[in-house]
Structure formats: structure tokens, C-alpha cells
Design a protein around this motif. Sequence first.
Motif, PDB file in Angstrom:
ATOM      1  N   UNK A 115      19.097  75.264  70.484  1.00  0.00           N
ATOM      2  CA  UNK A 115      17.887  74.764  69.844  1.00  0.00           C
ATOM      3  C   UNK A 115      17.257  75.818  68.930  1.00  0.00           C
ATOM      4  N   UNK A 116      17.105  77.038  69.446  1.00  0.00           N
ATOM      5  CA  UNK A 116      16.537  78.097  68.607  1.00  0.00           C
ATOM      6  C   UNK A 116      17.424  78.365  67.401  1.00  0.00           C
ATOM      7  N   UNK A 117      18.739  78.326  67.616  1.00  0.00           N
ATOM      8  CA  UNK A 117      19.660  78.549  66.512  1.00  0.00           C
ATOM      9  C   UNK A 117      19.617  77.442  65.483  1.00  0.00           C
ATOM     10  N   UNK A 118      19.421  76.200  65.944  1.00  0.00           N
ATOM     11  CA  UNK A 118      19.306  75.082  65.003  1.00  0.00           C
ATOM     12  C   UNK A 118      18.073  75.246  64.118  1.00  0.00           C
ATOM     13  N   UNK A 119      16.960  75.658  64.705  1.00  0.00           N
ATOM     14  CA  UNK A 119      15.749  75.876  63.917  1.00  0.00           C
ATOM     15  C   UNK A 119      15.968  77.007  62.921  1.00  0.00           C
ATOM     16  N   UNK A 260      25.130  72.215  64.732  1.00  0.00           N
ATOM     17  CA  UNK A 260      25.449  72.595  66.113  1.00  0.00           C
ATOM     18  C   UNK A 260      26.859  73.164  66.206  1.00  0.00           C
ATOM     19  N   UNK A 261      27.798  72.510  65.558  1.00  0.00           N
ATOM     20  CA  UNK A 261      29.179  72.984  65.587  1.00  0.00           C
ATOM     21  C   UNK A 261      29.307  74.351  64.925  1.00  0.00           C
ATOM     22  N   UNK A 262      28.557  74.553  63.849  1.00  0.00           N
ATOM     23  CA  UNK A 262      28.602  75.858  63.183  1.00  0.00           C
ATOM     24  C   UNK A 262      28.068  76.951  64.093  1.00  0.00           C
TER      25      UNK A 262
END
Length: 305
Positions: A115-119, A260-262
Motif C-alpha cells: 500500500x505504501x509503495x503504491x502511493x 502492484x506487479x511492478x
Amino acid sequence: MRRVRYGATGGPLFLEEAPVPRPGPGELLVRCEAIGVTLPVVRKVTEAAEPVPLGGEIAGEVTAVGPGAGRFRVGDRVTGLCFGHGYADYALLHAGMASPIPDTATAVDAVALVRSGLVALGALEAARPERGEAALVTAAASGVGHLAVQLARVRGAGRIMGAASDPAKAGFVRSLGADDVVTYGQEGWGKPVDYVLDAVGGDMLSHALAALTAGGRLVAYSSGGGTIRAYDLLVGAKSVIGFQMARIAREEPELYERWRQELWRLFEEGAVKPVVHGEFALEEAAEAHAAVESRVNRGKVVLHP
């Protein structure tokens, strides 16, 4: 099962017994192994007009599957954003928000990364970065910020400046790949940058805007609000771009899944490494919130049921 609640604005947080929920259409019941603590959820406790469920990032094992939950099965390890009671032994997760956890990752890795990475990745994408440009990341030691610094480097930033609330965080921010570190109260932030990823908002927006070079872009993704004068944009032809992860998840699911996959690919390659500041037991939720609210954390704060 146990879950964390609060009875009035400002808390305190407390544990209560509650029945294990049943998954409805499109939902997964997850036995939580790790729960991510975020500033927006902390602010719900201190600012919401009335008590709301403490949701957020969860990771664990699927123990029941509702009708139409797609590819997921009992026994799958998943992570995702829970909109109901997430500070609990068991939580409901909509299948559309769920992401499989690879065998190479733990539940703690998952809540610290996804989640943090997506943001962080979404804010970076919104800035439209070009290789070689200079970047500024505010709240650079936070759960999102420490990943944003790493992702900016992966995407080819020529120079990265991290901004933090405490000079003691400088070494940590540099270890993530930042070339320079400034603190919020510091006079002047050095050479201007091409884009800013701002997670602080409020009065910090004017400082972040002043750090931009002519034609620079500021991406605002903080829940802290703030105001910018139009004149400050006109002088230097600067831009402010608002970014909200919830809109992407709701309206652009294919893009959400691609990001997400990245993130998982970069994690497995070792290009992005989530850092965990501290792990707290469920009954220590108040201490976990205090660590985030006081901004002492270096990386992610995680709860364990």
C-alpha cells in the motif's frame, strides 16, 4: 476474536472481543498476520467527528471466500487495503483490493511494501519524471516516503533531496539513496528541484513549492491539506498535481494491478527494500499510533495480532 476500537474522538484505543465476520459477495476473510499503521488512520482517531472502524493495510492467510471472489482460495496468502475493521485477528478484504504475497516475502514485507509503495509509485507517476531530473521527497523517512526515495532512484532521478522533521533521520534517508537531506525548519533547501512529492501538506506546501525550479511540478498526496496562492504558481510557471490512491483503485483497476506487479518485481530484484521501524502487538496499538503521530518512525510501523 480481538479487535481494536475507540469510543470517542481522540481515543483511547482499547481491545474488545467480537465475532469473526463472514465474507460477503466478493470478499475474503483473512487471518491477519501483520497490519500496517498509517498516518491517515491515526488522524481518524484524533480528528473524525465520531468513531469509525480502524481499517488499513493487512496481510495474512485467506480462511474463507465469499461468492464471486475470483481467483482466491482458502490458504492463499494475501495483502490489501481493508475498509472495515482491520486492527483485528480476522478482517474482511475485498478481492479487488487483494494482492497475492509471493513465497519470497513475509506478511510484514507485504504491509510495508504494497500500500505504501503504491502511493509512492502513484505519486511519482503523477510527477511525470524524466531521467536525470532532480527530486524532493518530503516525509522521506516515513512509510511512504522511504519507498518514494528508492523509487525515484530506480526511475532515474539525477539528484534526490529528502526532507524530514528531525536532523537525526538524515543518515537513514541517505541510506535509502538520497543525495541531500534537509529539515523542515531549515532556511533554504539548496539547489531547486524539478519535482516534489509532498506527503506533509499544511504550511509545508509553500516551502515545497519554493523548492521547485521554473516549470517544476509538485505532487500533493498528503491528508494534511494546505493552501497555495495562485500567484506563487504563476511566478515560475509551476504546477500542483493532486494524487489520491483510492481513485486509482476504484476507477483504474488495471493500472492499480500493474503498479502492484511492478512493486513486487522491484522487491524480488532487491531494487526496493521496505524498512520496518517497529513491530507492536495488537494490544500496543496506542504505542504504534504514537510512533506515527509523533513522526519518530524510520520506515513502516506494523501491528501483530
